[in-house]
Scaffold this motif. Structure first.
Motif, PDB file in Angstrom:
ATOM      1  N   SER A 171      38.407-134.870 -25.516  1.00  0.00           N
ATOM      2  CA  SER A 171      38.492-133.412 -25.720  1.00  0.00           C
ATOM      3  C   SER A 171      37.348-132.919 -26.596  1.00  0.00           C
ATOM      4  N   LEU A 172      37.086-133.656 -27.661  1.00  0.00           N
ATOM      5  CA  LEU A 172      36.000-133.246 -28.557  1.00  0.00           C
ATOM      6  C   LEU A 172      34.653-133.286 -27.821  1.00  0.00           C
ATOM      7  N   LEU A 173      34.484-134.341 -27.032  1.00  0.00           N
ATOM      8  CA  LEU A 173      33.235-134.431 -26.263  1.00  0.00           C
ATOM      9  C   LEU A 173      33.095-133.243 -25.313  1.00  0.00           C
ATOM     10  N   LEU A 174      34.218-132.917 -24.658  1.00  0.00           N
ATOM     11  CA  LEU A 174      34.160-131.786 -23.704  1.00  0.00           C
ATOM     12  C   LEU A 174      33.841-130.472 -24.425  1.00  0.00           C
ATOM     13  N   VAL A 175      34.460-130.285 -25.585  1.00  0.00           N
ATOM     14  CA  VAL A 175      34.181-129.059 -26.362  1.00  0.00           C
ATOM     15  C   VAL A 175      32.685-128.975 -26.663  1.00  0.00           C
ATOM     16  N   LEU A 176      32.130-130.108 -27.078  1.00  0.00           N
ATOM     17  CA  LEU A 176      30.715-130.110 -27.457  1.00  0.00           C
ATOM     18  C   LEU A 176      29.794-129.993 -26.237  1.00  0.00           C
ATOM     19  N   VAL A 177      30.148-130.686 -25.150  1.00  0.00           N
ATOM     20  CA  VAL A 177      29.314-130.615 -23.933  1.00  0.00           C
ATOM     21  C   VAL A 177      29.296-129.182 -23.395  1.00  0.00           C
ATOM     22  N   ILE A 178      30.467-128.562 -23.375  1.00  0.00           N
ATOM     23  CA  ILE A 178      30.513-127.163 -22.903  1.00  0.00           C
ATOM     24  C   ILE A 178      29.695-126.280 -23.845  1.00  0.00           C
ATOM     25  N   GLY A 179      29.832-126.536 -25.146  1.00  0.00           N
ATOM     26  CA  GLY A 179      29.071-125.755 -26.126  1.00  0.00           C
ATOM     27  C   GLY A 179      27.572-125.892 -25.920  1.00  0.00           C
ATOM     28  N   THR A 180      27.102-127.140 -25.795  1.00  0.00           N
ATOM     29  CA  THR A 180      25.648-127.343 -25.643  1.00  0.00           C
ATOM     30  C   THR A 180      25.149-126.775 -24.311  1.00  0.00           C
ATOM     31  N   SER A 181      25.979-126.900 -23.271  1.00  0.00           N
ATOM     32  CA  SER A 181      25.549-126.416 -21.949  1.00  0.00           C
ATOM     33  C   SER A 181      25.457-124.891 -21.936  1.00  0.00           C
ATOM     34  N   VAL A 182      26.496-124.253 -22.480  1.00  0.00           N
ATOM     35  CA  VAL A 182      26.481-122.779 -22.498  1.00  0.00           C
ATOM     36  C   VAL A 182      25.334-122.300 -23.391  1.00  0.00           C
ATOM     37  N   TRP A 183      25.156-122.992 -24.505  1.00  0.00           N
ATOM     38  CA  TRP A 183      24.073-122.585 -25.401  1.00  0.00           C
ATOM     39  C   TRP A 183      22.714-122.727 -24.715  1.00  0.00           C
ATOM     40  N   SER A 184      22.553-123.836 -23.997  1.00  0.00           N
ATOM     41  CA  SER A 184      21.296-124.062 -23.284  1.00  0.00           C
ATOM     42  C   SER A 184      21.084-122.964 -22.225  1.00  0.00           C
ATOM     43  N   TYR A 185      22.150-122.682 -21.497  1.00  0.00           N
ATOM     44  CA  TYR A 185      22.053-121.651 -20.456  1.00  0.00           C
ATOM     45  C   TYR A 185      21.735-120.287 -21.077  1.00  0.00           C
ATOM     46  N   LEU A 186      22.473-119.982 -22.141  1.00  0.00           N
ATOM     47  CA  LEU A 186      22.257-118.687 -22.806  1.00  0.00           C
ATOM     48  C   LEU A 186      20.828-118.587 -23.333  1.00  0.00           C
ATOM     49  N   SER A 187      20.354-119.683 -23.943  1.00  0.00           N
ATOM     50  CA  SER A 187      19.003-119.663 -24.518  1.00  0.00           C
ATOM     51  C   SER A 187      17.945-119.413 -23.456  1.00  0.00           C
ATOM     52  N   VAL A 188      18.030-120.205 -22.377  1.00  0.00           N
ATOM     53  CA  VAL A 188      16.990-120.094 -21.336  1.00  0.00           C
ATOM     54  C   VAL A 188      17.048-118.716 -20.676  1.00  0.00           C
ATOM     55  N   THR A 189      18.270-118.254 -20.393  1.00  0.00           N
ATOM     56  CA  THR A 189      18.406-116.938 -19.744  1.00  0.00           C
ATOM     57  C   THR A 189      17.935-115.834 -20.681  1.00  0.00           C
ATOM     58  N   PHE A 190      18.383-115.910 -21.925  1.00  0.00           N
ATOM     59  CA  PHE A 190      18.030-114.894 -22.924  1.00  0.00           C
ATOM     60  C   PHE A 190      16.510-114.844 -23.130  1.00  0.00           C
ATOM     61  N   ASP A 191      15.905-116.035 -23.248  1.00  0.00           N
ATOM     62  CA  ASP A 191      14.440-116.079 -23.410  1.00  0.00           C
ATOM     63  C   ASP A 191      13.747-115.502 -22.178  1.00  0.00           C
ATOM     64  N   GLY A 192      14.280-115.838 -21.010  1.00  0.00           N
ATOM     65  CA  GLY A 192      13.692-115.327 -19.762  1.00  0.00           C
ATOM     66  C   GLY A 192      13.726-113.808 -19.718  1.00  0.00           C
ATOM     67  N   VAL A 193      14.825-113.241 -20.212  1.00  0.00           N
ATOM     68  CA  VAL A 193      14.952-111.773 -20.176  1.00  0.00           C
ATOM     69  C   VAL A 193      14.042-111.129 -21.232  1.00  0.00           C
ATOM     70  N   THR A 194      14.061-111.681 -22.445  1.00  0.00           N
ATOM     71  CA  THR A 194      13.189-111.078 -23.481  1.00  0.00           C
ATOM     72  C   THR A 194      11.709-111.273 -23.131  1.00  0.00           C
ATOM     73  N   ASP A 195      11.436-112.270 -22.282  1.00  0.00           N
ATOM     74  CA  ASP A 195      10.048-112.479 -21.832  1.00  0.00           C
ATOM     75  C   ASP A 195       9.537-111.333 -20.955  1.00  0.00           C
ATOM     76  N   ILE A 196      10.436-110.422 -20.559  1.00  0.00           N
ATOM     77  CA  ILE A 196       9.989-109.212 -19.850  1.00  0.00           C
ATOM     78  C   ILE A 196       8.819-108.613 -20.618  1.00  0.00           C
ATOM     79  N   ILE A 197       8.923-108.642 -21.944  1.00  0.00           N
ATOM     80  CA  ILE A 197       7.870-108.073 -22.788  1.00  0.00           C
ATOM     81  C   ILE A 197       7.017-109.153 -23.438  1.00  0.00           C
ATOM     82  N   ASN A 198       7.686-110.178 -23.997  1.00  0.00           N
ATOM     83  CA  ASN A 198       6.946-111.213 -24.745  1.00  0.00           C
ATOM     84  C   ASN A 198       5.780-111.779 -23.944  1.00  0.00           C
ATOM     85  N   MET A 199       6.077-112.186 -22.709  1.00  0.00           N
ATOM     86  CA  MET A 199       5.066-112.847 -21.891  1.00  0.00           C
ATOM     87  C   MET A 199       3.922-111.883 -21.547  1.00  0.00           C
ATOM     88  N   GLU A 200       4.304-110.646 -21.273  1.00  0.00           N
ATOM     89  CA  GLU A 200       3.288-109.653 -20.900  1.00  0.00           C
ATOM     90  C   GLU A 200       2.368-109.356 -22.086  1.00  0.00           C
TER      91      GLU A 200
END
Lengths: 313, 280
Positions: free
Chosen positions: B66-95
């Motif tokens: 259970s603890l592993l699952l809590v952490l795996v879900i946490g790291t996966s969602v965090w990774s997804y959120l980070s990459v997506t969030f960075d991709g969206v803020t890159d609308i301006i950053n990258m330009e």
């Protein structure tokens, strides 16, 4: 005076009124930039800096006209171009492009214009083809048609097909600038804003670009506003020239009219060169016979007054 | 006429997707660096779960799965959120980084089309990163997923993406207005989401004043819902999933239009103040 017209929606094709004689109407436009003073305690002492980049500029550009805007660095040329490009909102005054207001009808104006700036702004890791296909799609050009046009335009500008797939960062500045020019030509704008487009190009490339500019006017009916430091280029290309200094238009006319005016004001016996015209109108001070006598020559007097102006600024 | 406009929008949307894909290919070394960084980060956090008995010195048998699952879900969602969030803020950053911002803002497309194209790529990119990360983690740990309801999990992740996009567009205002420091400011927004959303711990352990922030964050509901779906196998129609679904619908409905509107105001201000000119 240009007639205001109903705004087309995104769904309607944009047709420029053939009866519209004025492509661009600039009325009393002013743009002031303010760098605010310090509000953080450790930055106190920094004063608010105010730069009047464009100062009550009025200008009318006729359809199919090529008009040159000349001026020293920081004179306000690029700010004026940015206002026309919808990238800056003027503080006061009004700009209309084919009857459309650049602020109110911004979306329509963007469909009519394109711009080349002095720095070739691209995704430098991408190839010219990738960059231009991206730009073409934004302007609603299908991929296949865009590829054909890109190859044709870049070929004419001397960029071989083999280089089209290499990253832009591997190309020289001149080559990158040619790609930037191709990007603007690709979309065949009715108003083309060229902000020092040939800076950094070799003489042959400059001629290629100049030929293209003329062709864009002849074939596509485009109106062109060109800022440049190359006085020969301005003389060769432009129907009229506006000289801008400290944000104000200080002279406007055909090359012949401007030269005549300088001959008249300076009391010259022979024709003036474009160099003299530029120096005369952008001088910090109208140089008189007395000044020439005092400093030894016209050039020395000019330099002395410029130094004084810089010191004041 | 309408069809022409739709074709133009579709073409422009694809232009952003294709451009970002081309950039990903050209910056492939950076992509590998970030992927490895995310994987190593996720592994190191998940190893904490594997070592929980030894770290705490627990005398009784610990539910490591259970603890592993809590952490795996946490790291996966965090990774997804980070990459997506960075991709969206890159609308301006990258330009800003590339110096193309003026050309994109001068193009005859609506800002909404611009954002849709960039956000679609950000979501696809985030999903791919997270999927690869999950594959690697699965190879290291024997996690029991026999109860998982994948339909509920995917649904919540997709629904949560809408809110992530909304928050990302909101954060993209910062680099639009602050040419030099805006990018770092958007990192702070992301870091606050990490802190308050219960990525690795239940939000009940947060101080009382911080908990209202957790209830605003869409990541909180995505994480709660995913844990219910993966660990308890809750179906879509279960009250536990619904209790996470409606807040996500609400945050999505509010955050996207509010952020797009705020962005349009910021764009107008940037055009008045001459903020589009300078590159980062």
């Amino acid at each position: 005076m240009a007639v205001e017209r109903p705004l087309p929606t995104i769904a309607t094709p944009l047709v420029v009124d053939q009866q519209e004689q004025d492509a661009v109407v600039v009325e009393e436009v002013t743009k002031v930039f303010k760098q605010s003073g310090a509000w953080l305690p450790w930055r106190r002492g920094r004063k608010e800096r105010v730069v009047r980049a464009v100062d009550r500029v009025s200008l009318r550009v006729k359809r199919r006209e090529i008009i040159g805007v000349l001026g020293s660095n920081g004179s306000g040329k690029s700010t004026l171009i940015r206002i026309l490009s919808t990238l800056l909102i003027p503080d006061s005054g009004r700009v209309r492009i084919f009857g459309y207001d650049v602020v109110r009808d911004e979306a329509v104006v963007r469909r009519l214009i394109n711009r080349v700036s002095v720095e070739a702004s691209f995704f430098k890791k991408l190839s010219p083809m990738e960059n231009l296909i991206y730009a073409a799609r934004l302007y609603n050009l299908p991929g296949r048609e865009a590829r054909e046009r890109i190859e044709s335009i870049l070929g004419r500008l001397g960029i071989s097909a083999a280089r089209l797939k290499q990253p832009l960062e591997d190309m020289s500045r001149g080559m990158q600038q040619k790609v930037a020019i191709a990007r603007a030509f690709l979309t065949a704008p009715v108003l083309l804003l060229l902000d020092e487009p040939t800076t950094g190009l070799d003489p042959r490339s400059k001629l290629d670009v100049q030929t293209f500019i003329r062709e864009l006017r002849e074939v596509h009916d485009a109106t062109i506003i060109l800022t440049t430091h190359d006085l020969e280029e301005a003389e060769a290309l432009c129907d009229r020239i506006a000289i801008i200094d400290q944000g104000r238009i200080v002279a406007l006319g055909t090359v012949a009219e401007l030269k005549q005016e300088v001959v008249r004001q300076l009391g010259l016996s022979s024709s003036a060169s474009m160099h003299q015209v530029f120096m005369h109108f952008t001088a910090a001070h109208h140089i008189t016979e007395e000044d020439i006598h005092r400093y030894g020559s016209w050039e020395k007097a000019f330099e002395a007054f410029e130094a004084m102006r810089e010191e004041e600024e | 006429m309408l069809l022409t406009a739709l074709i133009h929008r579709g073409r422009a949307t694809y232009a952003f997707f294709e451009r970002n894909w081309n950039l990903t290919k050209r910056y492939w070394a950076w992509e590998i660096v970030w992927l490895l960084y995310n994987i190593v980060n996720a592994l190191s956090v998940t190893f904490i779960g594997a070592a929980a008995e030894q770290i705490t010195g627990a005398k009784v048998k610990f539910d490591t799965n259970s603890l592993l699952l809590v952490l795996v879900i946490g790291t996966s969602v965090w990774s997804y959120l980070s990459v997506t969030f960075d991709g969206v803020t890159d609308i301006i950053n990258m330009e800003r980084w590339e110096g193309t911002i003026e050309y994109t803002f001068m193009a005859p497309i609506s800002r909404f089309t611009h954002m849709v194209g960039s956000c679609l790529y950000a979501v696809a990119h985030g999903l791919l990163f997270t999927f690869i990360q999950l594959l690697v983690i699965a190879a290291f740990f024997h996690i029991d997923l026999s109860h998982a309801n994948y339909l509920s999990a995917i649904f919540l992740l997709m629904l949560g993406s809408i809110s992530f996009i909304g928050f990302g567009i909101g954060a993209a205002i910062l680099p639009l207005l602050y040419t030099e420091k805006g990018m770092q400011m958007s990192f702070i927004v992301k870091a606050v989401l990490l802190l308050v959303s219960g990525v690795y711990y239940p939000i009940s352990v947060l101080p009382g004043w911080m908990q209202p922030l957790a209830h605003i964050s869409p990541a909180t509901y995505v994480l709660e819902g995913l844990r219910e779906a993966v660990m308890q196998g809750r179906p879509l129609w279960s009250p536990e999933i619904w209790s996470c679904t409606w807040p996500l619908i609400l945050t999505g409905l509010i955050s996207v239009p509010a952020s797009v509107y705020a962005f349009s105001l910021a764009e107008r201000y940037a055009k008045r103040a001459g903020k589009l000119k300078r590159n980062g």
